[in-house]
Design a protein around this motif. Structure first.
Motif, PDB file in Angstrom:
ATOM      1  N   GLN A   2      42.866  29.168  54.753  1.00  0.00           N
ATOM      2  CA  GLN A   2      41.801  29.915  55.719  1.00  0.00           C
ATOM      3  C   GLN A   2      40.812  30.632  55.276  1.00  0.00           C
ATOM      4  N   ASP A   3      39.608  30.558  55.620  1.00  0.00           N
ATOM      5  CA  ASP A   3      38.287  31.053  55.396  1.00  0.00           C
ATOM      6  C   ASP A   3      38.575  32.487  55.233  1.00  0.00           C
ATOM      7  N   PRO A   4      38.326  33.354  54.274  1.00  0.00           N
ATOM      8  CA  PRO A   4      38.613  34.573  54.322  1.00  0.00           C
ATOM      9  C   PRO A   4      37.948  35.739  55.348  1.00  0.00           C
ATOM     10  N   ASN A   5      36.771  35.271  55.652  1.00  0.00           N
ATOM     11  CA  ASN A   5      35.901  35.956  56.831  1.00  0.00           C
ATOM     12  C   ASN A   5      36.540  35.739  58.071  1.00  0.00           C
ATOM     13  N   ALA A   6      37.035  34.496  58.393  1.00  0.00           N
ATOM     14  CA  ALA A   6      37.582  34.328  59.388  1.00  0.00           C
ATOM     15  C   ALA A   6      39.204  35.313  59.517  1.00  0.00           C
ATOM     16  N   LEU A   7      39.916  35.012  58.404  1.00  0.00           N
ATOM     17  CA  LEU A   7      40.941  35.813  58.341  1.00  0.00           C
ATOM     18  C   LEU A   7      40.821  37.205  58.755  1.00  0.00           C
ATOM     19  N   LEU A   8      39.725  37.921  57.952  1.00  0.00           N
ATOM     20  CA  LEU A   8      39.555  39.257  58.518  1.00  0.00           C
ATOM     21  C   LEU A   8      39.044  39.623  59.736  1.00  0.00           C
ATOM     22  N   ASN A  31      45.677  33.959  49.225  1.00  0.00           N
ATOM     23  CA  ASN A  31      44.494  33.104  49.399  1.00  0.00           C
ATOM     24  C   ASN A  31      43.461  33.442  48.303  1.00  0.00           C
ATOM     25  N   VAL A  32      43.258  32.252  47.713  1.00  0.00           N
ATOM     26  CA  VAL A  32      42.122  32.173  46.497  1.00  0.00           C
ATOM     27  C   VAL A  32      40.873  32.643  46.752  1.00  0.00           C
ATOM     28  N   LEU A  34      40.098  34.708  49.010  1.00  0.00           N
ATOM     29  CA  LEU A  34      40.148  35.986  49.650  1.00  0.00           C
ATOM     30  C   LEU A  34      39.666  36.765  48.256  1.00  0.00           C
ATOM     31  N   TRP A  35      40.294  36.154  46.962  1.00  0.00           N
ATOM     32  CA  TRP A  35      40.159  36.781  45.770  1.00  0.00           C
ATOM     33  C   TRP A  35      38.807  36.726  45.353  1.00  0.00           C
ATOM     34  N   LEU A  36      38.300  35.497  45.622  1.00  0.00           N
ATOM     35  CA  LEU A  36      36.750  35.163  45.186  1.00  0.00           C
ATOM     36  C   LEU A  36      35.864  36.266  45.933  1.00  0.00           C
ATOM     37  N   LEU A  37      36.347  36.436  47.425  1.00  0.00           N
ATOM     38  CA  LEU A  37      35.355  37.294  47.911  1.00  0.00           C
ATOM     39  C   LEU A  37      35.543  38.578  47.564  1.00  0.00           C
ATOM     40  N   ALA A  38      36.484  39.129  47.058  1.00  0.00           N
ATOM     41  CA  ALA A  38      36.801  40.549  46.503  1.00  0.00           C
ATOM     42  C   ALA A  38      35.939  40.317  45.002  1.00  0.00           C
ATOM     43  N   TYR A  39      36.161  39.435  44.234  1.00  0.00           N
ATOM     44  CA  TYR A  39      35.575  39.339  42.901  1.00  0.00           C
ATOM     45  C   TYR A  39      34.047  39.281  42.913  1.00  0.00           C
ATOM     46  N   GLN A  40      33.497  38.632  44.043  1.00  0.00           N
ATOM     47  CA  GLN A  40      31.880  38.821  44.371  1.00  0.00           C
ATOM     48  C   GLN A  40      31.560  39.979  44.771  1.00  0.00           C
ATOM     49  N   ARG A  41      32.341  40.984  45.473  1.00  0.00           N
ATOM     50  CA  ARG A  41      32.184  42.190  45.989  1.00  0.00           C
ATOM     51  C   ARG A  41      31.820  43.135  44.806  1.00  0.00           C
ATOM     52  N   ILE A  42      32.660  42.932  43.944  1.00  0.00           N
ATOM     53  CA  ILE A  42      32.791  44.144  42.702  1.00  0.00           C
ATOM     54  C   ILE A  42      31.838  43.449  41.391  1.00  0.00           C
ATOM     55  N   ALA A  43      31.706  42.328  41.194  1.00  0.00           N
ATOM     56  CA  ALA A  43      31.046  41.670  40.137  1.00  0.00           C
ATOM     57  C   ALA A  43      30.022  42.456  39.557  1.00  0.00           C
ATOM     58  N   GLN A  68      46.920  33.514  37.938  1.00  0.00           N
ATOM     59  CA  GLN A  68      47.737  34.123  37.058  1.00  0.00           C
ATOM     60  C   GLN A  68      48.456  35.280  38.107  1.00  0.00           C
ATOM     61  N   LEU A  69      47.477  36.043  38.400  1.00  0.00           N
ATOM     62  CA  LEU A  69      47.850  37.246  39.190  1.00  0.00           C
ATOM     63  C   LEU A  69      48.648  36.934  40.457  1.00  0.00           C
ATOM     64  N   ILE A  70      48.140  35.754  41.233  1.00  0.00           N
ATOM     65  CA  ILE A  70      48.826  35.366  42.456  1.00  0.00           C
ATOM     66  C   ILE A  70      50.075  34.776  42.100  1.00  0.00           C
ATOM     67  N   GLU A  71      50.452  34.017  40.899  1.00  0.00           N
ATOM     68  CA  GLU A  71      51.770  33.621  40.607  1.00  0.00           C
ATOM     69  C   GLU A  71      52.632  35.091  40.386  1.00  0.00           C
ATOM     70  N   GLU A  72      52.141  35.899  39.632  1.00  0.00           N
ATOM     71  CA  GLU A  72      53.144  37.216  39.473  1.00  0.00           C
ATOM     72  C   GLU A  72      53.417  37.815  40.770  1.00  0.00           C
ATOM     73  N   LEU A  73      52.597  37.875  41.656  1.00  0.00           N
ATOM     74  CA  LEU A  73      52.561  38.268  42.957  1.00  0.00           C
ATOM     75  C   LEU A  73      53.988  37.595  43.740  1.00  0.00           C
TER      76      LEU A  73
END
Length: 620
Positions: A2-8, A31-32, A34-43, A68-73
Motif C-alpha cells: 500500500q502507498d504510504p500516503n494513501a495509507l495515512l 511497510n517498507v 512507509l519507512w522510506l517516507l520517514a527516512y526522507q523526512r528526517i534525512a 533488519q528493523l522490520i524483521e526484529e519487529l
C-alpha cells in the motif's frame, strides 16, 4: 504494498469518525515504503549526524537497516536503546535536558509518529498550536489578538510538564482510539527506554523525552484532554447573547436624536455636536454585566492562556477548577506561584510577547449605506508588544544600551567579511522575525538596527584596521541601504544587503489559508529524489547493482573542501547524501575511494537501460 500516503489518508479520514477504533496498526510497520517516507523526512536534519549511545549516526543507513528493523519487529526482538542525555541553555540561564536517541530508534519513532499523527491530527482542537503542521507561536498569538472585551487573564503554567507525563495515563488516553496492544506496547517501550548520562543508565518512570521524534505528538495527545475539558467548560461558562445596553448611553442617544430633529428646524447644530462628542465618551454596553460571560483559550505545547469576560471571582473559580482537573485527571501539577490572574489593563507575557488591552479611543468616520457615521475603535482590543527586557537583552550583545553605541565583536574578526555579514543578518532576522507581529516592532527595531549596524561596521573597521567612516562609505548603496557585492567562481556577482532599516522587516499577517489536516503527509505524491535513488539499488560511484547499498551523509556542504573527486561532485550537485555500495562507502571513509572506479554516468544519475527490480526481504 500500500502507498504510504494513501495509507495515512485512509487513517486520517477514519479518525474523523469518533466511533472508530484502530486495530492492526503494528502490521503497518512492515511497510517498507512507509519507512522510506520517514527516512526522507528526517534525512536532511543536521542533528542526525549526532551520535547516540551506540556511537552511530545516519551515515550508512539504507534498505538493509530498514529490513533488519522490520524483521526484529516481526520477531518481537526489537528493544529501543536509551537516549544520550545532553543539556542545552534556556533563555533564563538554566539548562534544559535533551535526549539524543540512536538513529535506528529515531527512524522507527518517525514511522510511528506518521501513523499516530494521521490518527490524531484531525481530532486536535483549533486552540492547539504547538508541534502541528501549518501552526506556530505566531498562529497562536494571531488568534489571541482577535479577542476583544477581555477583563481578566489566567496564565497557565504546568510544573515540568515534559518530565511529569504519567505513562499509565498516556497509554489510557491512547487506548481510547487505539486497541492494538502490540502497537501500544511499542510506544510504552519508547517512553520507558531511559537515558545514559556520564556513562550511567537511568530508568525513566515518567515524562516524554525531549529530543525524541515521537514526544511532540504524544504531548499534544496528552494535553488534548485538557483542550476538550476546557471546551466543555467554555460551553458551561458562556452565558448571554450580548451585554445589556448602558442606560446612560441610551439616554444620551435619545437626547442626540431629539437635538438632530430640532437642528433641522432651527439650523442650530451646536447642541447636537456637543451630544455627538459626549456619546463617544460613554460606553455602549455595561462592561460589568453579570449575565454576559465568555471564556477564550489558546495553547502552544504546555503554555496556555485563558481569557475571561466576567468578574475576578469567575477567574478565581476557573483557576481552582483547572488545578483540580490537572491533578486528578492528568496527574499534573499547576504551578500556583506562576499561574497568575491578571487584569487585562496590565501586561501579560505569553510566548515571549507582552499582551495588553489598548488604551484610549480612536474615532473614525465610516461611510455606510445610510450615510457617514462616527464610530469608536480600539476599545477593549488587544495589542501585541515586543517586551523591553527581551530587546535590551538581545541588544547588549552588540553594544551599550544606555548610549546605544555599537561595539566590535572580536570573536568574528578572523572570519571573512561575507561570513560576518551573514552572521549579523541571521541573528537580526531571527530575533526581529519572531517579533514581526508586535505593534511596537518598528519603533523598538529602529534602535536595535542602529546598534547592530554600528557594531557590524565597527567589527569590520577593526578587521580592516581602517576608520569607521571609510567602512560605512564602502558599503553604502543609497539612503539607509548598505550592501556587499560578492562574486563566486563561475557565477554572476550578487549583492547581499545588511539588515539595517525597518523598511527591510517583514510584518506580514498570518494566513494559514485552508491547509489539509496533515499537510505534506496526506497528499498523493511520488517518492522524493532520495527515495528513488535508494530504491534503484545502484552505487552512484561505481555503478554496481550488487551487494548492500548504503547512504553516505554529511552534516552540511560547507564542511566539504572540494579536495577529492567525491567531495567536488557533492558540492556541484548541492547534495548532502550519496548512495554507495558498502565497498565504496568503506573506501570513502578510509580515504581510498578511487577516481578510476567512478561510473561514467556520474553521481546521482539513475540507470536508464536496465529495469531495476527491488527485492525486499521479510516476505514483503
Amino acid at each position: 504494498m500500500q502507498d504510504p500516503n494513501a495509507l495515512l489518508t485512509i487513517l486520517s479520514e477514519m479518525a474523523q469518525k469518533p466511533e472508530v477504533r484502530f486495530d492492526k496498526l503494528f502490521q503497518k510497520l512492515y511497510n517498507v515504503d512507509l519507512w522510506l517516507l520517514a527516512y526522507q523526512r528526517i534525512a536532511p536534519i543536521p542533528g542526525n549526524m549526532t551520535v547516540g549511545v551506540d556511537g552511530k549516526t545516519i551515515d550508512g543507513a539504507g534498505l538493509r537497516l530498514i529490513t533488519q528493523l522490520i524483521e526484529e519487529l516481526k520477531a518481537s526482538r526489537y528493544v529501543p536503546k536509551p537516549s544520550r542525555r545532553v543539556y542545552i541553555p534556556k533563555a533564563n540561564g538554566k539548562l534544559r535536558p535533551l535526549g539524543i536517541p540512536c538513529f535506528q530508534d529515531k527512524l522507527l519513532m518517525t514511522v510511528v509518529k506518521l501513523i499516530v499523527e494521521a490518527i490524531y491530527e484531525p481530532t486536535f482542537s483549533e486552540a492547539s498550536h504547538g508541534f502541528r503542521p501549518n501552526r506556530s507561536t505566531h498562529t497562536a498569538l494571531a488568534e489571541v489578538k482577535k479577542i476583544t472585551g477581555i477583563r481578566w487573564w489566567v496564565e497557565g503554567d504546568i510544573k515540568g510538564f515534559f518530565d511529569h507525563v504519567n505513562h499509565e495515563t498516556m497509554l489510557r488516553i491512547l487506548n481510547k482510539r487505539i486497541t492494538d496492544q502490540r502497537f501500544l506496547h511499542l510506544i510504552d517501550q519508547f517512553l520507558k527506554a531511559g537515558y545514559v548520562e556520564d556513562w550511567r543508565y537511568h530508568q525513566t518512570y515518567s515524562g516524554t523525552p525531549q529530543g525524541g521524534n515521537l514526544s511532540p505528538v504524544l504531548s499534544n495527545i496528552y494535553l488534548s484532554e485538557l483542550d476538550q475539558a476546557i471546551a466543555a467548560k467554555k460551553a458551561e461558562f458562556d452565558t448571554g447573547k450580548a451585554r445589556k445596553i448602558n442606560q446612560e448611553y441610551k439616554r444620551v442617544e435619545s437626547q442626540k436624536y431629539r437635538a438632530k430633529k430640532g437642528a433641522r428646524l432651527t439650523g442650530d447644530w451646536s447642541t447636537y455636536k456637543h451630544l455627538q462628542k459626549k456619546i463617544l465618551q460613554v460606553k455602549t454596553t455595561d462592561p460589568q454585566d453579570p449575565n454576559f460571560r465568555r471564556l477564550f483559550y489558546q495553547r502552544y505545547a504546555d503554555d496556555f492562556l485563558i481569557g475571561v469576560i466576567g468578574s475576578k471571582a469567575d477567574a478565581n473559580v476557573l483557576k481552582a477548577w483547572l488545578g483540580e482537573y490537572l491533578r486528578t485527571e492528568l496527574q499534573l501539577e499547576l504551578s500556583e506561584e506562576k499561574t497568575l490572574i491578571t487584569n487585562a489593563k496590565e501586561r501579560v507575557r505569553f510566548l515571549g510577547y507582552d499582551i495588553m488591552r489598548e488604551r484610549g479611543v480612536r474615532v473614525l468616520r465610516v461611510h455606510t449605506k445610510i450615510g457617514v457615521q462616527t464610530k469608536r475603535t480600539t476599545t477593549y482590543q488587544l495589542t501585541l508588544l515586543m517586551p523591553r527586557d527581551k530587546s535590551i537583552a538581545f541588544a547588549k550583545k552588540y553594544g551599550d544600551t544606555s548610549t546605544w553605541k555599537g561595539k566590535q565583536r572580536s570573536e568574528l574578526i578572523n572570519l571573512s567579511e561575507f561570513e560576518i555579514l551573514m552572521i549579523y543578518n541571521a541573528e537580526i532576522r531571527g530575533f526581529l522575525g519572531y517579533y514581526s507581529l508586535a505593534d511596537n516592532l518598528k519603533y523598538d527595531a529602529a534602535k536595535i538596527l542602529w546598534l547592530t549596524s554600528r557594531s557590524f561596521f565597527t567589527t569590520l573597521a577593526a578587521k580592516r584596521r581602517s576608520s569607521l567612516n571609510k567602512v560605512v562609505k564602502s558599503f553604502k548603496k543609497g539612503p539607509g541601504r548598505f550592501a556587499m557585492t560578492v562574486k563566486k567562481e563561475g557565477k554572476e556577482s550578487r549583492e547581499y544587503e545588511l539588515l539595517a532599516s525597518t523598511r527591510q522587516l517583514k510584518t506580514d499577517t498570518i494566513d494559514r489559508g485552508h491547509p489539509d489536516a496533515i499537510p505534506n503527509i496526506l497528499k498523493y505524491q511520488g517518492r522524493t529524489e532520495l527515495g528513488k535513488r535508494l530504491l534503484a539499488q545502484t552505487c552512484e560511484w561505481c555503478g554496481t547493482q550488487h551487494g548492500q547499498i548504503e547512504v553516505h551523509h554529511i552534516r552540511k556542504l560547507g564542511n566539504l573542501k572540494g579536495k577529492t573527486m567525491w567531495e567536488r561532485h557533492m558540492i556541484e550537485r548541492c547534495r548532502k547524501t550519496m548512495v554507495l555500495c558498502d565497498e565504496c562507502h568503506d573506501e570513502l571513509h578510509a580515504g581510498k575511494l578511487s577516481e578510476k572506479k567512478k561510473n561514467s554516468r556520474g553521481i546521482g544519475e539513475l540507470p536508464t537501460r536496465k529495469r531495476v527490480r527491488v527485492v525486499r526481504g521479510g516476505g514483503q
